[in-house]
Design a protein around this motif. Sequence first.
Motif, PDB file in Angstrom:
ATOM      1  N   UNK A  99       0.832  -1.203   0.000  1.00 54.14           N
ATOM      2  CA  UNK A  99       0.000   0.000   0.000  1.00 54.14           C
ATOM      3  C   UNK A  99       0.868   1.255   0.000  1.00 54.14           C
ATOM      4  N   UNK A 100       1.923   1.245   0.792  1.00 61.75           N
ATOM      5  CA  UNK A 100       2.812   2.399   0.902  1.00 61.75           C
ATOM      6  C   UNK A 100       3.420   2.773  -0.449  1.00 61.75           C
ATOM      7  N   UNK A 101       3.705   1.780  -1.283  1.00 62.04           N
ATOM      8  CA  UNK A 101       4.360   2.021  -2.572  1.00 62.04           C
ATOM      9  C   UNK A 101       3.379   2.059  -3.742  1.00 62.04           C
ATOM     10  N   UNK A 102       2.074   2.078  -3.451  1.00 58.70           N
ATOM     11  CA  UNK A 102       1.070   1.977  -4.510  1.00 58.70           C
ATOM     12  C   UNK A 102       0.794   3.315  -5.189  1.00 58.70           C
ATOM     13  N   UNK A 103       0.404   3.223  -6.453  1.00 55.10           N
ATOM     14  CA  UNK A 103      -0.056   4.401  -7.196  1.00 55.10           C
ATOM     15  C   UNK A 103      -1.345   4.930  -6.579  1.00 55.10           C
ATOM     16  N   UNK A 104      -2.158   4.029  -6.051  1.00 56.57           N
ATOM     17  CA  UNK A 104      -3.415   4.430  -5.395  1.00 56.57           C
ATOM     18  C   UNK A 104      -3.135   5.444  -4.295  1.00 56.57           C
ATOM     19  N   UNK A 105      -2.174   5.130  -3.424  1.00 62.87           N
ATOM     20  CA  UNK A 105      -1.873   6.032  -2.306  1.00 62.87           C
ATOM     21  C   UNK A 105      -1.319   7.355  -2.811  1.00 62.87           C
ATOM     22  N   UNK A 106      -0.469   7.289  -3.815  1.00 63.12           N
ATOM     23  CA  UNK A 106       0.113   8.521  -4.346  1.00 63.12           C
ATOM     24  C   UNK A 106      -0.964   9.430  -4.919  1.00 63.12           C
ATOM     25  N   UNK A 107      -1.894   8.869  -5.685  1.00 60.44           N
ATOM     26  CA  UNK A 107      -2.965   9.672  -6.270  1.00 60.44           C
ATOM     27  C   UNK A 107      -3.908  10.211  -5.191  1.00 60.44           C
ATOM     28  N   UNK A 108      -4.224   9.374  -4.217  1.00 63.44           N
ATOM     29  CA  UNK A 108      -5.131   9.808  -3.161  1.00 63.44           C
ATOM     30  C   UNK A 108      -4.523  10.954  -2.364  1.00 63.44           C
ATOM     31  N   UNK A 109      -3.257  10.840  -2.006  1.00 58.86           N
ATOM     32  CA  UNK A 109      -2.613  11.900  -1.231  1.00 58.86           C
ATOM     33  C   UNK A 109      -2.443  13.191  -2.036  1.00 58.86           C
ATOM     34  N   UNK A 110      -2.576  13.074  -3.348  1.00 57.53           N
ATOM     35  CA  UNK A 110      -2.573  14.266  -4.199  1.00 57.53           C
ATOM     36  C   UNK A 110      -3.971  14.860  -4.324  1.00 57.53           C
ATOM     37  N   UNK A 111      -4.952  14.225  -3.648  1.00 57.18           N
ATOM     38  CA  UNK A 111      -6.315  14.744  -3.661  1.00 57.18           C
ATOM     39  C   UNK A 111      -7.219  14.123  -4.703  1.00 57.18           C
ATOM     40  N   UNK A 114     -11.297  10.391  -6.785  1.00 61.42           N
ATOM     41  CA  UNK A 114     -12.028   9.666  -7.821  1.00 61.42           C
ATOM     42  C   UNK A 114     -11.214   8.526  -8.418  1.00 61.42           C
ATOM     43  N   UNK A 115      -9.898   8.569  -8.258  1.00 57.49           N
ATOM     44  CA  UNK A 115      -9.039   7.536  -8.845  1.00 57.49           C
ATOM     45  C   UNK A 115      -9.034   6.250  -8.034  1.00 57.49           C
ATOM     46  N   UNK A 116      -9.497   6.301  -6.802  1.00 55.99           N
ATOM     47  CA  UNK A 116      -9.359   5.144  -5.906  1.00 55.99           C
ATOM     48  C   UNK A 116     -10.075   3.891  -6.421  1.00 55.99           C
ATOM     49  N   UNK A 117     -11.353   3.945  -6.838  1.00 51.72           N
ATOM     50  CA  UNK A 117     -12.012   2.708  -7.291  1.00 51.72           C
ATOM     51  C   UNK A 117     -11.279   2.017  -8.444  1.00 51.72           C
ATOM     52  N   UNK A 118     -10.832   2.778  -9.436  1.00 50.03           N
ATOM     53  CA  UNK A 118     -10.131   2.153 -10.564  1.00 50.03           C
ATOM     54  C   UNK A 118      -8.769   1.610 -10.150  1.00 50.03           C
ATOM     55  N   UNK A 119      -8.119   2.274  -9.209  1.00 53.93           N
ATOM     56  CA  UNK A 119      -6.836   1.766  -8.713  1.00 53.93           C
ATOM     57  C   UNK A 119      -7.040   0.493  -7.891  1.00 53.93           C
ATOM     58  N   UNK A 120      -8.112   0.442  -7.134  1.00 52.31           N
ATOM     59  CA  UNK A 120      -8.415  -0.780  -6.397  1.00 52.31           C
ATOM     60  C   UNK A 120      -8.593  -1.956  -7.354  1.00 52.31           C
TER      61      UNK A 120
END
Length: 202
Positions: A99-111, A114-120
């Motif tokens: 999770x720490x190294x995921x693109x999901x976390x990087x995008x989420x922390x950038x605000x 909306x990207x979270x469901x597709x990243x999941x």
Amino acid sequence: MTRKVNAATLAHIKASEGLRLNAYPDPGSRNGDPWTIGYGSTAGVRKGDTITEAESERRLVIDLTHAENAVARLVKVPLNDNQFGALASFVFNIGSEAFKNSTLLRKLNAGDYAAVPSELARWNKNDGAVMAGLTKRRAAEAALWRAPVSTVPNDDIPHHPVPPNVPVIDLPDPPEGGKFPAWLWVIAVLALLAIVGLFARF
């Protein structure tokens, strides 16, 4: 105090993991590792191990606390309870390091919420093979992420039940600003005078 997942998340995790009282191999792994028991617990589990339901619950609390702490520590933007729960379920499944190294976390922390469901949805493979169970789980986590949080009544406010046989009258809300029109006041005054006149006859 550690933030805890809500009841919807806990029910989702239990349903996704299933309860197994005998150790079983990872279905997506070539060599069967890691062995799993209870509600998806892997720490120290070996082939042939058995467990009670009570011990499964205890392990779940410990394992889930690690996931909750990871989400609270790594996510830098506000999350509602369902969003926090969806990510805790995700981390419970893939581990905090992934999770720490995921693109999901990087995008989420950038605000980019909306990207979270597709990243999941991208995290549905085990050893390179798409797993139907993981695809279903990611979809459930995405649904939980999107779900609005229900309003919980304030338990500090006393609630007085209506006595039996007493009709409940729904009064209309006053107009905006809380003021009633003048004609309504006139009717109220006339009704009051009529009641006073009625009692004056006795």
